[in-house]
Motif scaffolding. Sequence first.
Motif, PDB file in Angstrom:
ATOM      1  N   MET A   1       0.857  -1.171   0.000  1.00 15.65           N
ATOM      2  CA  MET A   1       0.000   0.000   0.000  1.00 15.65           C
ATOM      3  C   MET A   1       0.901   1.232   0.000  1.00 15.65           C
ATOM      4  O   MET A   1       1.768   1.400   0.848  1.00 15.65           O
ATOM      5  CB  MET A   1      -0.914  -0.040   1.219  1.00 15.65           C
ATOM      6  CG  MET A   1      -1.822   1.152   1.328  1.00 15.65           C
ATOM      7  SD  MET A   1      -2.901   1.124   2.762  1.00 15.65           S
ATOM      8  CE  MET A   1      -4.057  -0.124   2.262  1.00 15.65           C
ATOM      9  N   LEU A   2       0.655   2.090  -0.953  1.00 17.23           N
ATOM     10  CA  LEU A   2       1.483   3.265  -1.181  1.00 17.23           C
ATOM     11  C   LEU A   2       1.535   4.198   0.025  1.00 17.23           C
ATOM     12  O   LEU A   2       2.599   4.691   0.399  1.00 17.23           O
ATOM     13  CB  LEU A   2       0.958   4.033  -2.406  1.00 17.23           C
ATOM     14  CG  LEU A   2       1.700   5.308  -2.769  1.00 17.23           C
ATOM     15  CD1 LEU A   2       3.135   4.998  -3.160  1.00 17.23           C
ATOM     16  CD2 LEU A   2       0.993   6.022  -3.896  1.00 17.23           C
ATOM     17  N   VAL A   3       0.394   4.437   0.676  1.00 15.18           N
ATOM     18  CA  VAL A   3       0.345   5.361   1.809  1.00 15.18           C
ATOM     19  C   VAL A   3       1.255   4.866   2.942  1.00 15.18           C
ATOM     20  O   VAL A   3       2.058   5.632   3.487  1.00 15.18           O
ATOM     21  CB  VAL A   3      -1.106   5.537   2.318  1.00 15.18           C
ATOM     22  CG1 VAL A   3      -1.137   6.368   3.579  1.00 15.18           C
ATOM     23  CG2 VAL A   3      -1.973   6.159   1.235  1.00 15.18           C
ATOM     24  N   ALA A   4       1.129   3.587   3.276  1.00 16.75           N
ATOM     25  CA  ALA A   4       1.947   3.030   4.357  1.00 16.75           C
ATOM     26  C   ALA A   4       3.436   3.091   3.999  1.00 16.75           C
ATOM     27  O   ALA A   4       4.270   3.407   4.855  1.00 16.75           O
ATOM     28  CB  ALA A   4       1.527   1.590   4.647  1.00 16.75           C
ATOM     29  N   ARG A   5       3.762   2.811   2.744  1.00 14.75           N
ATOM     30  CA  ARG A   5       5.162   2.850   2.316  1.00 14.75           C
ATOM     31  C   ARG A   5       5.720   4.270   2.439  1.00 14.75           C
ATOM     32  O   ARG A   5       6.835   4.465   2.928  1.00 14.75           O
ATOM     33  CB  ARG A   5       5.283   2.362   0.869  1.00 14.75           C
ATOM     34  CG  ARG A   5       6.707   2.164   0.432  1.00 14.75           C
ATOM     35  CD  ARG A   5       6.875   1.555  -0.962  1.00 14.75           C
ATOM     36  NE  ARG A   5       5.823   0.637  -1.301  1.00 14.75           N
ATOM     37  CZ  ARG A   5       5.029   0.781  -2.375  1.00 14.75           C
ATOM     38  NH1 ARG A   5       5.182   1.789  -3.196  1.00 14.75           N
ATOM     39  NH2 ARG A   5       4.084  -0.095  -2.639  1.00 14.75           N
ATOM     40  N   GLU A   6       4.931   5.269   2.019  1.00 14.96           N
ATOM     41  CA  GLU A   6       5.362   6.667   2.125  1.00 14.96           C
ATOM     42  C   GLU A   6       5.551   7.080   3.583  1.00 14.96           C
ATOM     43  O   GLU A   6       6.506   7.775   3.915  1.00 14.96           O
ATOM     44  CB  GLU A   6       4.346   7.596   1.442  1.00 14.96           C
ATOM     45  CG  GLU A   6       4.391   7.552  -0.067  1.00 14.96           C
ATOM     46  CD  GLU A   6       5.696   8.082  -0.634  1.00 14.96           C
ATOM     47  OE1 GLU A   6       6.208   9.108  -0.134  1.00 14.96           O
ATOM     48  OE2 GLU A   6       6.219   7.446  -1.577  1.00 14.96           O
ATOM     49  N   LEU A   7       4.631   6.667   4.448  1.00 14.20           N
ATOM     50  CA  LEU A   7       4.760   6.984   5.873  1.00 14.20           C
ATOM     51  C   LEU A   7       6.037   6.387   6.445  1.00 14.20           C
ATOM     52  O   LEU A   7       6.727   7.018   7.246  1.00 14.20           O
ATOM     53  CB  LEU A   7       3.535   6.486   6.638  1.00 14.20           C
ATOM     54  CG  LEU A   7       2.220   7.211   6.355  1.00 14.20           C
ATOM     55  CD1 LEU A   7       1.058   6.470   7.016  1.00 14.20           C
ATOM     56  CD2 LEU A   7       2.281   8.648   6.840  1.00 14.20           C
ATOM     57  N   LYS A   8       6.359   5.167   6.041  1.00 10.72           N
ATOM     58  CA  LYS A   8       7.568   4.488   6.512  1.00 10.72           C
ATOM     59  C   LYS A   8       8.818   5.205   5.991  1.00 10.72           C
ATOM     60  O   LYS A   8       9.759   5.468   6.749  1.00 10.72           O
ATOM     61  CB  LYS A   8       7.546   3.025   6.053  1.00 10.72           C
ATOM     62  CG  LYS A   8       8.811   2.255   6.300  1.00 10.72           C
ATOM     63  CD  LYS A   8       8.820   1.649   7.651  1.00 10.72           C
ATOM     64  CE  LYS A   8       9.984   0.667   7.720  1.00 10.72           C
ATOM     65  NZ  LYS A   8      10.579   0.585   8.975  1.00 10.72           N
ATOM     66  N   GLU A   9       8.814   5.527   4.694  1.00 10.22           N
ATOM     67  CA  GLU A   9       9.972   6.190   4.094  1.00 10.22           C
ATOM     68  C   GLU A   9      10.217   7.568   4.697  1.00 10.22           C
ATOM     69  O   GLU A   9      11.359   8.014   4.782  1.00 10.22           O
ATOM     70  CB  GLU A   9       9.796   6.297   2.577  1.00 10.22           C
ATOM     71  CG  GLU A   9       9.971   4.960   1.872  1.00 10.22           C
ATOM     72  CD  GLU A   9       9.695   5.027   0.377  1.00 10.22           C
ATOM     73  OE1 GLU A   9       9.475   6.135  -0.165  1.00 10.22           O
ATOM     74  OE2 GLU A   9       9.673   3.950  -0.246  1.00 10.22           O
ATOM     75  N   GLU A  11       9.663   8.275   7.737  1.00  7.09           N
ATOM     76  CA  GLU A  11       9.909   8.004   9.149  1.00  7.09           C
ATOM     77  C   GLU A  11       8.802   8.503  10.061  1.00  7.09           C
ATOM     78  O   GLU A  11       9.037   8.904  11.196  1.00  7.09           O
ATOM     79  CB  GLU A  11      11.271   8.561   9.564  1.00  7.09           C
ATOM     80  CG  GLU A  11      12.424   7.931   8.796  1.00  7.09           C
ATOM     81  CD  GLU A  11      13.772   8.517   9.144  1.00  7.09           C
ATOM     82  OE1 GLU A  11      13.864   9.388  10.033  1.00  7.09           O
ATOM     83  OE2 GLU A  11      14.758   8.082   8.521  1.00  7.09           O
ATOM     84  N   ILE A  12       7.552   8.458   9.553  1.00  4.13           N
ATOM     85  CA  ILE A  12       6.396   8.831  10.365  1.00  4.13           C
ATOM     86  C   ILE A  12       5.925   7.616  11.156  1.00  4.13           C
ATOM     87  O   ILE A  12       5.424   7.744  12.264  1.00  4.13           O
ATOM     88  CB  ILE A  12       5.272   9.398   9.469  1.00  4.13           C
ATOM     89  CG1 ILE A  12       5.776  10.704   8.826  1.00  4.13           C
ATOM     90  CG2 ILE A  12       3.979   9.608  10.234  1.00  4.13           C
ATOM     91  CD1 ILE A  12       4.889  11.257   7.740  1.00  4.13           C
ATOM     92  N   ILE A  13       6.120   6.437  10.589  1.00  3.97           N
ATOM     93  CA  ILE A  13       5.781   5.178  11.250  1.00  3.97           C
ATOM     94  C   ILE A  13       6.989   4.260  11.200  1.00  3.97           C
ATOM     95  O   ILE A  13       7.937   4.503  10.442  1.00  3.97           O
ATOM     96  CB  ILE A  13       4.580   4.467  10.558  1.00  3.97           C
ATOM     97  CG1 ILE A  13       4.920   4.150   9.100  1.00  3.97           C
ATOM     98  CG2 ILE A  13       3.323   5.292  10.679  1.00  3.97           C
ATOM     99  CD1 ILE A  13       4.012   3.160   8.441  1.00  3.97           C
ATOM    100  N   THR A  14       6.944   3.186  11.994  1.00  6.38           N
ATOM    101  CA  THR A  14       8.040   2.222  11.962  1.00  6.38           C
ATOM    102  C   THR A  14       7.595   0.875  11.413  1.00  6.38           C
ATOM    103  O   THR A  14       8.397   0.128  10.876  1.00  6.38           O
ATOM    104  CB  THR A  14       8.616   2.007  13.383  1.00  6.38           C
ATOM    105  OG1 THR A  14       7.557   1.608  14.249  1.00  6.38           O
ATOM    106  CG2 THR A  14       9.272   3.279  13.893  1.00  6.38           C
ATOM    107  N   ASP A  15       6.318   0.545  11.541  1.00  8.40           N
ATOM    108  CA  ASP A  15       5.815  -0.764  11.118  1.00  8.40           C
ATOM    109  C   ASP A  15       4.833  -0.602   9.961  1.00  8.40           C
ATOM    110  O   ASP A  15       3.661  -0.279  10.152  1.00  8.40           O
ATOM    111  CB  ASP A  15       5.136  -1.452  12.313  1.00  8.40           C
ATOM    112  CG  ASP A  15       4.754  -2.893  12.018  1.00  8.40           C
ATOM    113  OD1 ASP A  15       4.669  -3.259  10.836  1.00  8.40           O
ATOM    114  OD2 ASP A  15       4.529  -3.647  12.984  1.00  8.40           O
TER     115      ASP A  15
END
Length: 174
Positions: A1-9, A11-15
């Motif tokens: 999922m693009l949104v989750a990947r962007e959040l991870k990249e 560094e807004i989320i870790t998992d």
Amino acid sequence: MLVARELKENEIITDEEKAKKVILQGLPTIIRIAEKLWPENHDPEHLEKASSALYKGVENPLHILKQAGIDIELELEEFREFLAEISGKKIEGKESAPKLANSGVSPELLAIAKALEYSGFSSDALKRAEEDLLKRLDVLLENPEGNALEIAYTVKLLRLVQRGEVDKIRGFAK
């Protein structure tokens, strides 16, 4: 999922996997809100009222939406409760939305049934709903004891979808 990947990249989320699950859980409520704000018929008057209520600087958009006949209060309450649940915080002084508390059916299942209704029960929508319900069932079956009631409702909706029982799916959504 693009949104989750962007959040991870960013560094807004870790998992990323946990974020995907959370996003998918909240999506049905978000979709119901969007459908009320922007209905399929694209009525210009309805869209104008929704747009003016959501204009930057409006002090009480919910009041303006309600006056225009657009009531998203139940969906917003569901979303607030969802956010509180995933953040681990409890909303003080608020009870669960009465419809959901009394029915025992999860908002996600109600959203699937409503989405089918909004789609006119097209064969494509029924097929996608069946796929989604089967995936949901697989996840729920990882803990059958803890998810027994949700499994029962999921199977019920799945069988209604598989048999194409439109009237019963409509009843399920109410």
